[in-house]
Design an enzyme around this catalytic site. Structure first.
Site, PDB file in Angstrom:
ATOM      1  N   HIS A 178      -4.901  -5.724  -1.292  1.00 34.56           N
ATOM      2  CA  HIS A 178      -5.785  -5.448  -0.162  1.00 34.56           C
ATOM      3  C   HIS A 178      -6.833  -6.548  -0.010  1.00 34.56           C
ATOM      4  O   HIS A 178      -7.978  -6.420  -0.431  1.00 34.56           O
ATOM      5  CB  HIS A 178      -6.441  -4.083  -0.339  1.00 34.56           C
ATOM      6  CG  HIS A 178      -5.483  -2.929  -0.165  1.00 34.56           C
ATOM      7  ND1 HIS A 178      -4.585  -2.575  -1.140  1.00 34.56           N
ATOM      8  CD2 HIS A 178      -5.295  -2.073   0.868  1.00 34.56           C
ATOM      9  CE1 HIS A 178      -3.876  -1.531  -0.710  1.00 34.56           C
ATOM     10  NE2 HIS A 178      -4.286  -1.210   0.502  1.00 34.56           N
TER      11      HIS A 178
ATOM     12  N   SER B 200       0.846  -1.189   0.000  1.00 32.80           N
ATOM     13  CA  SER B 200       0.000   0.000   0.000  1.00 32.80           C
ATOM     14  C   SER B 200       0.884   1.244   0.000  1.00 32.80           C
ATOM     15  O   SER B 200       1.654   1.446  -0.929  1.00 32.80           O
ATOM     16  CB  SER B 200      -0.965  -0.038   1.194  1.00 32.80           C
ATOM     17  OG  SER B 200      -1.996   0.914   1.057  1.00 32.80           O
TER      18      SER B 200
ATOM     19  N   GLU C 132      -1.739  -3.074  -8.158  1.00 26.85           N
ATOM     20  CA  GLU C 132      -2.915  -3.358  -7.329  1.00 26.85           C
ATOM     21  C   GLU C 132      -3.416  -2.024  -6.792  1.00 26.85           C
ATOM     22  O   GLU C 132      -2.729  -1.019  -6.874  1.00 26.85           O
ATOM     23  CB  GLU C 132      -2.574  -4.334  -6.199  1.00 26.85           C
ATOM     24  CG  GLU C 132      -1.629  -3.785  -5.126  1.00 26.85           C
ATOM     25  CD  GLU C 132      -2.335  -3.047  -3.986  1.00 26.85           C
ATOM     26  OE1 GLU C 132      -3.502  -3.370  -3.675  1.00 26.85           O
ATOM     27  OE2 GLU C 132      -1.719  -2.137  -3.402  1.00 26.85           O
TER      28      GLU C 132
END
Length: 354
Positions: free
Chosen positions: A317, A148, A251
């Site tokens: 995630h 992230s 992602e």
């Protein structure tokens, strides 16, 4: 103006360190765009090793932190050092920049620590990049694990020459599936006794299987990437590695389809995607907007790049968050109709630190 690191090139195909021709996924031709030297892969961890916990981004949930610490101590057998102010909060940050930078430097300079586990994502790591001093992690080399917001740290450290792990954050580790934790352990500790379910399914720590092919073909290259949002925000900064000759992983979470389109279009228009040899797409969590599918938008834009590409990797995630060795050489296998095996991403071992 886009500023990026440009690597010199290796021959079309070279021998292994032992002088013998490369086999299996290593036999895929190495074309122009590869780094002149492999990135440094930190040595495997061993039970009883010391590791550090850092919070370079958003505020850390104490309960999630404790659950993650139990996994490191009880399941992985590691000795963990964590500062008492790791749960500090300053608005949307885990304390002010000074606290987070001091924590980073302390962990990176700890010669007994073999790895740095990032506690949480959110936002804030980008603010530390100008004072990161990536060389601290090269002597001796340490693993850095997270995803992230940690994408920006991976990019800067890969650019500096270090292999890192795009993998679970400490506050998500306990909720990560047992299979994904076994995969992470195998990457960190250098192997797993688990066997694969079929000849085309990689063992834990050696690759992962996707859901579908975007464009068939095979390609090998150095793996870079992470959050599409963060990669777009790094575009034009000196911290973005060159993607020429690379396999790109993407992602994201909570981004509407038009934003995903915007980020990929920005990267393309800036020239950042020039020379990409393959693309792998992981989870696009909560990226739909009514009838609009974020996955479909990304699929169309990736297909237009004209390189082998797969989607549906269990990375990002989700509880199924398999770790990826960013900076290592990998192979994308995107079978054409009639070819055996699933779409998959296979890892080479890279260059271990001496």
């Amino acid at each position: 103006m886009l500023r990026s690191l440009r690597f010199s090139c290796l021959p079309e195909q070279g021998p292994t360190s032992g002088g013998t021709p490369q086999k299996g996924l290593l036999a895929l031709p190495r074309r122009r765009g590869y780094p002149a030297a492999a990135l440094i892969r930190p040595p495997p961890l061993r039970s009883g090793d010391t590791v550090r916990v850092i919070a370079p981004s958003g505020p850390v949930d104490p309960d999630g932190l404790e659950r993650g610490l139990r996994v490191l101590r009880e399941e992985f057998g590691l000795l963990v050092r964590v500062r008492p102010d790791v749960t500090a909060r300053r608005g949307y940050l885990a304390g002010d920049d000074g606290r987070r930078l001091e924590e980073w430097r302390e962990a990176a300079s700890d010669r007994e620590a073999r790895a740095l586990f990032c506690a949480r994502g959110g936002y804030g790591a980008m603010r530390l990049l100008p004072k990161l001093e990536a060389g601290r992690l090269l002597h001796p080399p340490k693993w850095v694990i997270g995803f992230s917001d940690v994408t920006v740290l991976h990019a800067a450290l890969n650019r500096a020459g270090l292999v890192t792990l795009h993998g679970p954050l400490l506050t998500t580790l306990a909720a990560t599936s047992p299979r994904a934790r076994e995969h992470l352990r195998a990457l960190l500790f250098g192997g797993s006794e688990a066997s694969s379910s079929s000849p085309h399914t990689p063992r834990p720590g050696t690759g992962c299987v996707g859901r579908a092919v975007i464009r068939p073909g095979r390609a090998s290259g150095t793996l870079f990437g992470g959050s599409l949002t963060l990669l777009a925000h790094l575009c034009g900064t000196p911290y973005m590695p060159s993607l020429a000759g690379a396999v790109l992983f993407l992602e994201d979470v909570g981004e509407k389809p038009y934003r995903l389109d915007r980020y990929l279009t920005q990267l393309r228009l800036a020239g950042a995607l020039d020379g990409v040899r393959g693309v792998c797409v992981g989870h696009l969590t909560d990226c739909d907007d009514g009838a609009e599918s974020g996955a479909q938008v990304v699929r169309e834009l990736v297909h237009a790049l004209g390189v082998p590409a797969i989607e549906g990797l269990p990375v990002g995630h989700s509880d199924e968050n398999y770790a990826l060795p960013l900076g290592s050489v990998v192979a994308v296998v995107a079978p054409a109709p009639g070819e055996e095996g699933p779409p998959r991403l296979l890892f080479e071992q890279g260059a271990p630190a001496s």
